[in-house]
Scaffold this motif. Structure first.
Motif, PDB file in Angstrom:
ATOM      1  N   ARG A   1       0.816  -1.225   0.000  1.00 47.58           N
ATOM      2  CA  ARG A   1       0.000   0.000   0.000  1.00 47.58           C
ATOM      3  C   ARG A   1       0.847   1.270   0.000  1.00 47.58           C
ATOM      4  NH1 ARG A   1      -5.253  -1.403   0.688  1.00 47.58           N
ATOM      5  NH2 ARG A   1      -5.684  -3.439   1.611  1.00 47.58           N
ATOM      6  N   LYS A   2       2.003   1.172  -0.629  1.00 46.55           N
ATOM      7  CA  LYS A   2       2.844   2.342  -0.809  1.00 46.55           C
ATOM      8  C   LYS A   2       2.530   2.972  -2.175  1.00 46.55           C
ATOM      9  CE  LYS A   2       6.673   0.508   1.960  1.00 46.55           C
ATOM     10  NZ  LYS A   2       8.118   0.140   1.954  1.00 46.55           N
ATOM     11  N   PRO A   3       2.735   4.273  -2.327  1.00 46.89           N
ATOM     12  CA  PRO A   3       2.345   4.959  -3.559  1.00 46.89           C
ATOM     13  C   PRO A   3       3.124   4.496  -4.796  1.00 46.89           C
ATOM     14  CG  PRO A   3       2.603   6.531  -1.774  1.00 46.89           C
ATOM     15  CD  PRO A   3       3.164   5.234  -1.278  1.00 46.89           C
ATOM     16  N   VAL A   4       2.382   4.243  -5.867  1.00 48.17           N
ATOM     17  CA  VAL A   4       2.946   3.938  -7.185  1.00 48.17           C
ATOM     18  C   VAL A   4       2.184   4.766  -8.217  1.00 48.17           C
ATOM     19  CG1 VAL A   4       3.443   2.193  -8.930  1.00 48.17           C
ATOM     20  CG2 VAL A   4       3.482   1.570  -6.509  1.00 48.17           C
ATOM     21  N   TYR A   5       2.908   5.511  -9.042  1.00 47.60           N
ATOM     22  CA  TYR A   5       2.278   6.348 -10.056  1.00 47.60           C
ATOM     23  C   TYR A   5       2.950   6.102 -11.409  1.00 47.60           C
ATOM     24  CZ  TYR A   5       0.803   8.654  -5.744  1.00 47.60           C
ATOM     25  OH  TYR A   5       0.307   8.895  -4.490  1.00 47.60           O
TER      26      TYR A   5
ATOM     27  N   ILE B   1       3.353   7.638 -15.522  1.00 50.36           N
ATOM     28  CA  ILE B   1       3.165   8.728 -16.492  1.00 50.36           C
ATOM     29  C   ILE B   1       3.285   8.159 -17.901  1.00 50.36           C
ATOM     30  CG2 ILE B   1       3.917  11.006 -17.268  1.00 50.36           C
ATOM     31  CD1 ILE B   1       3.075  11.040 -14.378  1.00 50.36           C
ATOM     32  N   CYS B   2       2.286   8.350 -18.715  1.00 50.62           N
ATOM     33  CA  CYS B   2       2.295   7.991 -20.134  1.00 50.62           C
ATOM     34  C   CYS B   2       2.646   6.508 -20.330  1.00 50.62           C
ATOM     35  CB  CYS B   2       3.237   8.919 -20.894  1.00 50.62           C
ATOM     36  SG  CYS B   2       2.882   9.015 -22.659  1.00 50.62           S
ATOM     37  N   GLY B   3       3.849   6.189 -20.838  1.00 54.59           N
ATOM     38  CA  GLY B   3       4.226   4.787 -21.006  1.00 54.59           C
ATOM     39  C   GLY B   3       4.216   4.031 -19.693  1.00 54.59           C
ATOM     40  N   GLY B   4       4.565   4.710 -18.609  1.00 55.49           N
ATOM     41  CA  GLY B   4       4.512   4.090 -17.293  1.00 55.49           C
ATOM     42  C   GLY B   4       3.095   3.742 -16.892  1.00 55.49           C
ATOM     43  N   TYR B   5       2.149   4.602 -17.251  1.00 53.96           N
ATOM     44  CA  TYR B   5       0.717   4.329 -17.048  1.00 53.96           C
ATOM     45  C   TYR B   5       0.300   3.101 -17.837  1.00 53.96           C
ATOM     46  CZ  TYR B   5      -4.338   5.156 -17.914  1.00 53.96           C
ATOM     47  OH  TYR B   5      -5.703   5.030 -18.072  1.00 53.96           O
ATOM     48  N   GLN B   6       0.728   3.031 -19.081  1.00 54.00           N
ATOM     49  CA  GLN B   6       0.405   1.858 -19.905  1.00 54.00           C
ATOM     50  C   GLN B   6       0.933   0.572 -19.283  1.00 54.00           C
ATOM     51  OE1 GLN B   6       2.203   3.070 -23.622  1.00 54.00           O
ATOM     52  NE2 GLN B   6       0.376   4.185 -24.296  1.00 54.00           N
ATOM     53  N   MET B   7       2.163   0.618 -18.754  1.00 55.49           N
ATOM     54  CA  MET B   7       2.770  -0.561 -18.135  1.00 55.49           C
ATOM     55  C   MET B   7       2.014  -1.020 -16.891  1.00 55.49           C
ATOM     56  SD  MET B   7       6.851   0.261 -18.311  1.00 55.49           S
ATOM     57  CE  MET B   7       7.541   1.113 -19.713  1.00 55.49           C
ATOM     58  N   MET B   8       1.375  -0.096 -16.177  1.00 58.50           N
ATOM     59  CA  MET B   8       0.674  -0.428 -14.951  1.00 58.50           C
ATOM     60  C   MET B   8      -0.608  -1.215 -15.197  1.00 58.50           C
ATOM     61  SD  MET B   8       1.119   3.075 -12.692  1.00 58.50           S
ATOM     62  CE  MET B   8       0.222   2.461 -11.252  1.00 58.50           C
ATOM     63  N   GLY B   9      -1.050  -1.297 -16.442  1.00 60.77           N
ATOM     64  CA  GLY B   9      -2.296  -1.970 -16.772  1.00 60.77           C
ATOM     65  C   GLY B   9      -2.175  -3.476 -16.878  1.00 60.77           C
ATOM     66  N   ILE B  10      -3.237  -4.098 -17.358  1.00 59.18           N
ATOM     67  CA  ILE B  10      -3.297  -5.554 -17.501  1.00 59.18           C
ATOM     68  C   ILE B  10      -2.513  -6.024 -18.721  1.00 59.18           C
ATOM     69  CG2 ILE B  10      -4.846  -7.512 -17.913  1.00 59.18           C
ATOM     70  CD1 ILE B  10      -7.027  -5.878 -16.456  1.00 59.18           C
ATOM     71  N   GLU B  11      -2.582  -5.235 -19.805  1.00 55.10           N
ATOM     72  CA  GLU B  11      -1.959  -5.671 -21.061  1.00 55.10           C
ATOM     73  C   GLU B  11      -1.673  -4.457 -21.934  1.00 55.10           C
ATOM     74  OE1 GLU B  11      -2.774  -9.620 -23.622  1.00 55.10           O
ATOM     75  OE2 GLU B  11      -4.408  -8.150 -23.712  1.00 55.10           O
ATOM     76  N   VAL B  12      -0.587  -4.571 -22.719  1.00 58.07           N
ATOM     77  CA  VAL B  12      -0.265  -3.564 -23.738  1.00 58.07           C
ATOM     78  C   VAL B  12      -0.216  -4.282 -25.078  1.00 58.07           C
ATOM     79  CG1 VAL B  12       1.363  -1.813 -24.536  1.00 58.07           C
ATOM     80  CG2 VAL B  12       1.100  -2.232 -22.080  1.00 58.07           C
ATOM     81  N   ASN B  13      -1.076  -3.882 -26.000  1.00 56.97           N
ATOM     82  CA  ASN B  13      -1.167  -4.518 -27.310  1.00 56.97           C
ATOM     83  C   ASN B  13      -0.637  -3.593 -28.403  1.00 56.97           C
ATOM     84  OD1 ASN B  13      -2.606  -6.862 -26.304  1.00 56.97           O
ATOM     85  ND2 ASN B  13      -4.394  -5.529 -26.087  1.00 56.97           N
TER      86      ASN B  13
ATOM     87  N   TRP C   1      -2.238   5.594  -9.192  1.00 54.90           N
ATOM     88  CA  TRP C   1      -2.899   6.071 -10.401  1.00 54.90           C
ATOM     89  C   TRP C   1      -1.907   6.217 -11.555  1.00 54.90           C
ATOM     90  CZ3 TRP C   1      -0.405  10.571 -11.401  1.00 54.90           C
ATOM     91  CH2 TRP C   1      -0.136  11.477 -10.367  1.00 54.90           C
ATOM     92  N   GLY C   2      -2.487   6.351 -12.740  1.00 57.60           N
ATOM     93  CA  GLY C   2      -1.687   6.569 -13.944  1.00 57.60           C
ATOM     94  C   GLY C   2      -2.332   7.645 -14.796  1.00 57.60           C
ATOM     95  N   THR C   3      -1.519   8.332 -15.583  1.00 56.13           N
ATOM     96  CA  THR C   3      -2.008   9.436 -16.409  1.00 56.13           C
ATOM     97  C   THR C   3      -1.180   9.570 -17.674  1.00 56.13           C
ATOM     98  OG1 THR C   3      -2.358  11.836 -16.464  1.00 56.13           O
ATOM     99  CG2 THR C   3      -0.522  11.056 -15.137  1.00 56.13           C
TER     100      THR C   3
END
Length: 486
Positions: free
Chosen positions: A329-333, A335-347, A425-427
């Motif tokens: 439960r520590k903060p993870v954020y 940005i852009c490509g980093g946001y994409q990486m945080m998701g389930i899948e990148v196609n 969060w991601g943005t």
């Protein structure tokens, strides 16, 4: 005001400080009552910015425009090369993607004259509105194998009749050989265009180089017009990725430690400059799992090649660290490509980034990204859907990431990002951390009531003025102006 000739700074090599010297002169001319504008025909960088009319240029020219007191224009950097990998780069022409090319394709194909004419059209449009134009070269002017392909260095100097000065970095050593060798290699017309030499990044007592200055002037028959000290404590946004090497620090006791994942294709590291300037914060870049694990906050930055960097992130063992950090439960954020990486899948069904069609993401956010040709580039104003953070930023990305829990509401009514909670969060918004309210929102997750005291715009203005003062004190401005008025 009297119309001045263009002023141009070229270099004995990359990272000798041309961009910063350019920035300083942009502010000097503004202070002296002129209406300057920057120009760099061709830039290679993963750090870019978006103009008011949604066109992409190199970040350095956006910074220089700010030092000039004006908004940035695509004419200031008509060609931007953004490396995809070791062999290919995306070519951004007049602010829009124009395809991917290998170095061989870009430098050896026909049409160099066409490109040169294109960038000179941009220069002419600027020169019709601003005075003087402060031009920056690229890399070294003594790369003899590229002379017939030049559209950014001495060909520009001769075509614009710019008063041109050679910048050399004394801190890296070999300054006599680099300056003398560079000048001796030049054809006579180009050598004649060089009006003087600027020695940059000098450490120690300037008086100790007086003899060296005389020797260099005798060797080259060119005046050394300035010896600029290596500055510390003076803030100027810098574009070159080599700057990150100076920021690869580690954990510091007694501070909020923010670890930025060091990606091979990291883009827009300027996203973290205001965080880095915030009192009480220690921000560092690292690709070491042990060092990253000691961070209080982890940020996954933007990437020019999300799939490649995601794969490397796993291979280095960084995924385990990020997931353990998140599970604690520590903060993870992101940005852009980093946001994409945080998701389930990148196609990547169309091979936008290469031949890898898909990779599983980190699984932190329940989103899926599909990369696509083309690119969204725009400036934006935003406010958090949950929380009182708001501000300005810009988008530069390819692909789409549908979200049912957006982080931000944009000024045009659209939504951005995904917010799992205040600590996760991601943005897609670059420059989101340039806003004090966002920094407060993030740091209050660790220190309730934290308030950022830094005014980033004022901090940058102070830096431009301090840089101008430093140059005035150490450069023969009377000689510079004499060259510009003849």
């Amino acid at each position: 005001m009297q119309k001045l000739r263009p002023l141009m700074f070229v270099g004995t090599g990359s990272d000798v400080g041309k961009s910063v010297i350019n920035t300083g002169f942009c502010r000097i001319f503004l202070q002296d009552g002129y209406s300057p504008a920057p120009f760099k025909a061709q830039n290679m960088s993963l750090n870019s910015y978006v103009t008011a009319d949604n066109l992409e240029i190199g970040r350095a020219q956006a910074v220089q425009a700010e030092a000039c007191g004006i908004g940035c224009l695509v004419e200031m950097n008509p060609i931007l090369l953004k490396p995809n990998d070791d062999l290919t780069s995306q070519v951004v022409l007049n602010g829009k993607p124009a395809g991917n090319k290998t170095a061989s394709e870009y430098f050896n194909e026909a049409g160099r004259d066409t490109l040169f004419n294109e960038v000179m059209h941009s220069f002419n449009r600027l020169a019709g509105q601003y005075n003087p134009i402060v031009i920056e070269g690229a890399g070294s002017i003594s790369e003899v194998n590229l002379w017939d392909k030049d559209i950014v260095n001495m060909r520009v100097a001769l075509h614009t009749q710019a008063a041109t000065f050679l910048v050399a970095d004394i801190d890296r050593g070999g300054v006599f050989a680099s300056v003398y060798g560079t000048l001796q290699l030049l054809p006579q017309a180009e050598r004649d265009a060089i009006k003087g030499i600027v020695i940059n990044k000098f450490r120690g007592d300037l008086k100790l180089f007086e003899e060296g200055k005389k020797i260099l002037e005798k060797l080259t028959a060119k005046p050394v017009v300035g010896i600029v000290p290596y500055f510390q404590g003076l803030f100027i946004e810098q574009e070159d990725g080599v700057v990150i090497e100076q920021k690869k620090k580690s954990h510091e006791h007694g501070k909020i430690n923010i670890g930025v994942v060091l990606l091979k294709h990291l883009s827009n590291f300027t996203d973290f400059n205001m965080l880095e300037q915030t009192p009480g914060v220690n921000l560092y870049y690292t690709g070491c799992p042990e060092t990253l694990a000691r961070a209080d906050i982890i940020i996954i930055p933007g990437s020019k090649n999300t799939l490649s960097d995601l794969k490397a992130l796993r291979e280095k063992g960084l995924e385990e660290v990020i997931l353990a950090h998140h599970n604690a439960r520590k903060p993870v954020y992101g940005i852009c490509g980093g946001y994409q990486m945080m998701g389930i899948e990148v196609n990547d069904p169309n091979g936008v980034e290469g031949n890898v069609p898909s990779l599983p993401g980190l699984g932190i956010l329940p989103v899926t990204t599909t990369l696509a040709s083309g690119k969204k580039t725009r400036q934006c104003t935003f406010s958090f859907v949950q929380g009182n953070a708001s501000g300005n930023g810009y988008e530069v990305h390819a692909g789409h990431t549908p979200s049912i829990r957006p982080l931000c509401r944009m000024n045009n009514g659209e939504f951005d990002g995904y917010c799992l909670n205040a600590r996760t969060w991601g943005t897609y918004i670059h420059g989101i951390f340039d806003n004090a309210s966002v920094i407060n929102h993030v740091l209050r997750q660790l220190i309730p009531g934290f308030t950022s005291t830094i005014d980033y715009k004022a901090r940058k203005e102070q830096g431009y003025n301090q840089l101008a003062d430093l140059i005035r004190e150490n450069v023969d401005m009377e000689y510079i102006y004499k060259c510009l008025k003849t």
